[in-house]
Structure formats: structure tokens, C-alpha cells
Scaffold this motif. Structure first.
Motif, PDB file in Angstrom:
ATOM      1  N   GLY A 104      -7.158  -8.441  -3.795  1.00 48.09           N
ATOM      2  CA  GLY A 104      -7.819  -8.398  -5.100  1.00 48.09           C
ATOM      3  C   GLY A 104      -9.332  -8.276  -4.953  1.00 48.09           C
ATOM      4  O   GLY A 104      -9.908  -8.777  -3.988  1.00 48.09           O
ATOM      5  N   GLY A 105      -9.946  -7.578  -5.918  1.00 46.61           N
ATOM      6  CA  GLY A 105     -11.406  -7.471  -5.943  1.00 46.61           C
ATOM      7  C   GLY A 105     -11.994  -6.627  -4.831  1.00 46.61           C
ATOM      8  O   GLY A 105     -13.119  -6.858  -4.392  1.00 46.61           O
ATOM      9  N   THR A 106     -11.236  -5.594  -4.406  1.00 46.68           N
ATOM     10  CA  THR A 106     -11.766  -4.785  -3.289  1.00 46.68           C
ATOM     11  C   THR A 106     -12.976  -3.956  -3.712  1.00 46.68           C
ATOM     12  O   THR A 106     -13.879  -3.753  -2.923  1.00 46.68           O
ATOM     13  CB  THR A 106     -10.698  -3.843  -2.698  1.00 46.68           C
ATOM     14  OG1 THR A 106     -10.258  -2.959  -3.717  1.00 46.68           O
ATOM     15  CG2 THR A 106      -9.522  -4.612  -2.149  1.00 46.68           C
ATOM     16  N   ARG A 107     -13.006  -3.504  -4.979  1.00 46.21           N
ATOM     17  CA  ARG A 107     -14.161  -2.669  -5.374  1.00 46.21           C
ATOM     18  C   ARG A 107     -15.435  -3.496  -5.398  1.00 46.21           C
ATOM     19  O   ARG A 107     -16.501  -3.020  -5.002  1.00 46.21           O
ATOM     20  CB  ARG A 107     -13.919  -1.898  -6.669  1.00 46.21           C
ATOM     21  CG  ARG A 107     -13.939  -2.691  -7.950  1.00 46.21           C
ATOM     22  CD  ARG A 107     -13.364  -1.902  -9.088  1.00 46.21           C
ATOM     23  NE  ARG A 107     -11.912  -1.796  -8.953  1.00 46.21           N
ATOM     24  CZ  ARG A 107     -11.158  -0.921  -9.594  1.00 46.21           C
ATOM     25  NH1 ARG A 107     -11.703  -0.074 -10.415  1.00 46.21           N
ATOM     26  NH2 ARG A 107      -9.857  -0.906  -9.425  1.00 46.21           N
TER      27      ARG A 107
ATOM     28  N   LYS B 135       0.836  -1.199   0.000  1.00 42.41           N
ATOM     29  CA  LYS B 135       0.000   0.000   0.000  1.00 42.41           C
ATOM     30  C   LYS B 135       0.876   1.257   0.000  1.00 42.41           C
ATOM     31  O   LYS B 135       1.813   1.372   0.769  1.00 42.41           O
ATOM     32  CB  LYS B 135      -0.880  -0.036   1.258  1.00 42.41           C
ATOM     33  CG  LYS B 135      -1.870   1.076   1.369  1.00 42.41           C
ATOM     34  CD  LYS B 135      -3.024   0.873   0.433  1.00 42.41           C
ATOM     35  CE  LYS B 135      -3.709   2.190   0.177  1.00 42.41           C
ATOM     36  NZ  LYS B 135      -3.013   2.966  -0.827  1.00 42.41           N
ATOM     37  N   ARG B 136       0.535   2.208  -0.872  1.00 44.45           N
ATOM     38  CA  ARG B 136       1.307   3.434  -0.914  1.00 44.45           C
ATOM     39  C   ARG B 136       0.647   4.518  -0.078  1.00 44.45           C
ATOM     40  O   ARG B 136       1.204   5.047   0.853  1.00 44.45           O
ATOM     41  CB  ARG B 136       1.478   3.883  -2.351  1.00 44.45           C
ATOM     42  CG  ARG B 136       2.424   2.989  -3.137  1.00 44.45           C
ATOM     43  CD  ARG B 136       2.539   3.399  -4.571  1.00 44.45           C
ATOM     44  NE  ARG B 136       1.273   3.270  -5.264  1.00 44.45           N
ATOM     45  CZ  ARG B 136       0.875   2.139  -5.832  1.00 44.45           C
ATOM     46  NH1 ARG B 136       1.623   1.070  -5.778  1.00 44.45           N
ATOM     47  NH2 ARG B 136      -0.294   2.065  -6.447  1.00 44.45           N
TER      48      ARG B 136
ATOM     49  N   ASP C  17      -8.752  -7.852 -16.260  1.00 45.15           N
ATOM     50  CA  ASP C  17      -9.556  -8.000 -15.044  1.00 45.15           C
ATOM     51  C   ASP C  17     -10.860  -7.251 -15.308  1.00 45.15           C
ATOM     52  O   ASP C  17     -10.860  -6.037 -15.468  1.00 45.15           O
ATOM     53  CB  ASP C  17      -8.765  -7.385 -13.871  1.00 45.15           C
ATOM     54  CG  ASP C  17      -9.570  -7.374 -12.581  1.00 45.15           C
ATOM     55  OD1 ASP C  17     -10.564  -8.097 -12.494  1.00 45.15           O
ATOM     56  OD2 ASP C  17      -9.168  -6.632 -11.650  1.00 45.15           O
TER      57      ASP C  17
ATOM     58  N   ASP D  47      -4.644 -11.075 -10.146  1.00 47.46           N
ATOM     59  CA  ASP D  47      -4.941  -9.716 -10.604  1.00 47.46           C
ATOM     60  C   ASP D  47      -3.669  -9.028 -11.089  1.00 47.46           C
ATOM     61  O   ASP D  47      -3.662  -8.329 -12.107  1.00 47.46           O
ATOM     62  CB  ASP D  47      -5.578  -8.937  -9.441  1.00 47.46           C
ATOM     63  CG  ASP D  47      -6.133  -7.612  -9.868  1.00 47.46           C
ATOM     64  OD1 ASP D  47      -5.457  -6.916 -10.637  1.00 47.46           O
ATOM     65  OD2 ASP D  47      -7.252  -7.253  -9.441  1.00 47.46           O
TER      66      ASP D  47
ATOM     67  N   TYR E 287      -5.230 -11.343  -5.496  1.00 43.00           N
ATOM     68  CA  TYR E 287      -4.200 -10.355  -5.820  1.00 43.00           C
ATOM     69  C   TYR E 287      -3.144 -10.902  -6.792  1.00 43.00           C
ATOM     70  O   TYR E 287      -2.765 -10.233  -7.746  1.00 43.00           O
ATOM     71  CB  TYR E 287      -3.522  -9.842  -4.543  1.00 43.00           C
ATOM     72  CG  TYR E 287      -2.378  -8.929  -4.836  1.00 43.00           C
ATOM     73  CD1 TYR E 287      -2.606  -7.639  -5.318  1.00 43.00           C
ATOM     74  CD2 TYR E 287      -1.059  -9.353  -4.700  1.00 43.00           C
ATOM     75  CE1 TYR E 287      -1.563  -6.792  -5.624  1.00 43.00           C
ATOM     76  CE2 TYR E 287       0.002  -8.513  -5.017  1.00 43.00           C
ATOM     77  CZ  TYR E 287      -0.262  -7.236  -5.473  1.00 43.00           C
ATOM     78  OH  TYR E 287       0.768  -6.402  -5.799  1.00 43.00           O
TER      79      TYR E 287
HETATM   80  N1  UDP Z   1      -3.318  -3.107  -4.090  1.00 46.06           N
HETATM   81  C1  UDP Z   1      -2.335  -2.843  -3.165  1.00 46.06           C
HETATM   82  N2  UDP Z   1      -1.981  -1.545  -2.935  1.00 46.06           N
HETATM   83  C2  UDP Z   1      -2.578  -0.500  -3.581  1.00 46.06           C
HETATM   84  C3  UDP Z   1      -3.552  -0.794  -4.531  1.00 46.06           C
HETATM   85  C4  UDP Z   1      -3.911  -2.106  -4.766  1.00 46.06           C
HETATM   86  O1  UDP Z   1      -1.815  -3.742  -2.555  1.00 46.06           O
HETATM   87  O2  UDP Z   1      -2.214   0.647  -3.336  1.00 46.06           O
HETATM   88  C5  UDP Z   1      -3.683  -4.538  -4.330  1.00 46.06           C
HETATM   89  C6  UDP Z   1      -4.921  -4.949  -3.531  1.00 46.06           C
HETATM   90  O3  UDP Z   1      -4.796  -6.290  -3.101  1.00 46.06           O
HETATM   91  C7  UDP Z   1      -6.023  -4.836  -4.550  1.00 46.06           C
HETATM   92  C8  UDP Z   1      -5.300  -5.300  -5.811  1.00 46.06           C
HETATM   93  O4  UDP Z   1      -4.013  -4.713  -5.700  1.00 46.06           O
HETATM   94  O5  UDP Z   1      -7.141  -5.630  -4.212  1.00 46.06           O
HETATM   95  C9  UDP Z   1      -5.954  -4.938  -7.116  1.00 46.06           C
HETATM   96  O6  UDP Z   1      -6.204  -3.587  -7.173  1.00 46.06           O
HETATM   97  P1  UDP Z   1      -7.161  -2.947  -8.272  1.00 46.06           P
HETATM   98  O7  UDP Z   1      -6.762  -1.525  -8.427  1.00 46.06           O
HETATM   99  O8  UDP Z   1      -7.181  -3.816  -9.490  1.00 46.06           O
HETATM  100  O9  UDP Z   1      -8.623  -2.944  -7.598  1.00 46.06           O
HETATM  101  P2  UDP Z   1      -9.484  -4.128  -6.992  1.00 46.06           P
HETATM  102  O10 UDP Z   1      -9.203  -5.386  -7.789  1.00 46.06           O
HETATM  103  O11 UDP Z   1      -9.077  -4.263  -5.552  1.00 46.06           O
HETATM  104  O12 UDP Z   1     -10.898  -3.679  -7.137  1.00 46.06           O
END
Ligand code: UDP
Length: 241
Positions: free
Chosen positions: A128-131, A83-84, A180, A174, A171
Motif C-alpha cells: 500500500g502507498g507505493t506512489r 502482482k499481475r 484512499d 487500502d 495494503y
Molecule cells: N497491488 C498489488 N498488485 C498490483 C497493484 C497493486 O499487489 O498489481 C497492491 C500493492 O500493495 C499496492 C496496493 O495494492 O501498494 C494499492 O495499490 P494502488 O493502486 O492503490 O496504489 P498505491 O496505494 O500503491 O499507491
């Protein structure tokens, strides 16, 4: 890298069309008008809803419908060192907007003019898939808050790796760089409210992958209905109905 073994199993042991285990809990934030926790495998999010309440910024008040606001953030501890920035970055701003637009499709905003509904979603554990998890949690939290909705909106993602469509990417899958596709549907109205895709996908595969994600959304919808029914039964039991 091999994401699907010759036996047809993924790195975490799932079949290509298998979703991660889902779990939900209503009422996690007692201070909120509605709240829920939603887990998809190791991805865990919490949603809290406040409203309908008075519009805080009067200039945003609408005389014919409610104002919906949404804030997505990731907890600092949600992803080891990957995470940033916890919130306020471009990704969070985009996801907040996407979730707001998706939820607007099911909320009957015209029934609550001159009011505001705030949806807060926070990622506690990201894999992964947080949204998608946040949309599912928001649906439950809105239902818990008694917000009128025309349908439940549910979401799931699917991807395409090693020439195989895969449901509900984690993740590792992804971040493999493949496509995706995140889909959001209104299951009863049979409508798509969200369709997002990163990276390219051959046109003949798009339909397959989208179909797979839609099946995932329907499975989530069935589960969410069960949870809501169970919750209503418990409420009735407590009230002695
Ligand atoms: N992730 C992370 N740091 C971030 C952003 C994303 O570790 O700053 C990881 C997190 O596990 C996330 C995944 O990357 O679920 C995929 O991110 P994405 O942007 O594709 O959105 P998501 O799949 O979560 O909807």
C-alpha cells in the motif's frame, strides 16, 4: 470487517493518526547521478535519477526548459502472487505520469533548457502507498543528484474506514474498498501538488482526511530534511571540510 478495534487500534497496532515507520537511505544505486531507498512500513521503493543530460529523442527537446521523464514499475517479487504485470500496464503508466507531474512542480526546469532528467522508481516490496513512497524516494534522489528544486515534494495517503480517518493505509486497509486519498505537498511553499482519490467520500469528511494526509506529508518532509542534512554532513566529513 473491523479495521479499528474498540480500543482504537488498527490491524497492525497503529493508532488512526499514526504513520508507519519511515526509513530512507541516500545513494543506493552508485551508477546513477542520484538515488535513494524509501520505506514506509513494509512498502519499500528505490529511485534512481539520471541527468540533466542530453535529450535522447531530439524532437522532444525544449529550448526553454528541461524534459522530465518518469518510469514507475513494480518488481515481480514485490507482492507475492497479487502482482499481475511488472510494468507497461495501465496502472503503472498512470502512476508514472502522476509522479512525473508531481516532481515537475518542484524541479526548476527553466534552469536546464535543452536537457533531460530521467527518474526511475521501482517498488521492491508493496504494502500500500507505493506512489507516495516513490514520490518521497524521487525527492531524495533528485536532491542527491543536485537537481535544482524550489522545495521538497513529499507525499502520504489517508483513508476512511469504520467512520474513522486513517493515516498512511497499508495494503489490507487500502483494499478494504474505502476511500484512499493520496496527497503531495510542497511544505515550504504550502502548496498541494497532488491530490488523488479512489472511491467516494462524503464532502464533510474530505477536508478531515485531506488534512490528515497533509500532516503525514509534513512529517515526511521533516524526516527527509534530517536525512539530507545528515548526508551533507557526511559528505563534508569525507571531504575534510
Ligand atoms: N497491488 C498489488 N498488485 C498490483 C497493484 C497493486 O499487489 O498489481 C497492491 C500493492 O500493495 C499496492 C496496493 O495494492 O501498494 C494499492 O495499490 P494502488 O493502486 O492503490 O496504489 P498505491 O496505494 O500503491 O499507491
Amino acid at each position: 470487517m473491523e479495521y479499528v478495534s474498540p480500543e482504537g487500534l488498527r490491524l497492525d497496532g497503529r493508532r488512526p493518526m499514526e504513520m508507519r515507520q519511515i526509513r530512507a537511505e541516500i545513494g543506493a544505486v552508485s551508477r546513477a547521478d542520484g538515488s535513494a531507498i524509501f520505506e514506509m512500513g513494509n512498502t519499500k521503493v528505490v529511485a534512481a535519477v539520471y541527468g540533466p543530460r542530453e535529450v535522447q529523442n531530439r524532437s522532444q527537446q525544449m529550448s526553454d526548459q528541461a524534459l522530465i521523464r518518469c518510469e514507475y514499475s513494480m518488481a515481480n517479487f514485490s507482492t507475492g502472487d497479487r502482482k499481475r504485470k511488472p510494468k507497461g500496464d495501465r496502472r503503472s503508466t498512470e502512476i508514472s505520469m502522476v509522479i512525473r507531474q508531481t516532481m515537475e512542480a518542484c524541479i526548476m526546469t527553466h534552469l536546464m533548457p535543452r536537457s533531460q532528467i530521467d527518474i526511475y522508481v521501482q517498488v521492491l516490496q508493496a504494502d500500500g502507498g507505493t506512489r507516495s513512497a516513490c514520490i518521497n524516494a524521487a525527492t531524495l534522489a533528485l536532491s542527491d543528484a543536485g537537481i535544482p528544486m524550489c522545495d521538497l515534494v513529499t507525499s502520504c495517503s489517508a483513508g476512511y474506514l469504520n467512520s474513522t480517518p486513517l493515516l498512511d493505509l497499508n495494503y489490507v486497509e487500502d483494499s478494504a474498498g474505502g476511500p484512499d486519498v493520496t496527497v503531495g505537498i510542497l511544505p515550504k511553499l504550502d502548496k498541494v501538488t497532488l491530490l488523488q482519490m479512489d472511491s467516494k467520500l462524503p464532502i464533510d469528511i474530505v477536508e478531515n482526511v485531506m488534512q490528515l494526509a497533509t500532516e503525514g506529508c509534513k512529517a515526511v518532509a521533516n524526516y527527509i530534511r534530517e536525512i539530507l542534512l545528515e548526508n551533507t554532513k557526511q559528505l563534508e566529513y569525507r571531504r575534510g571540510v
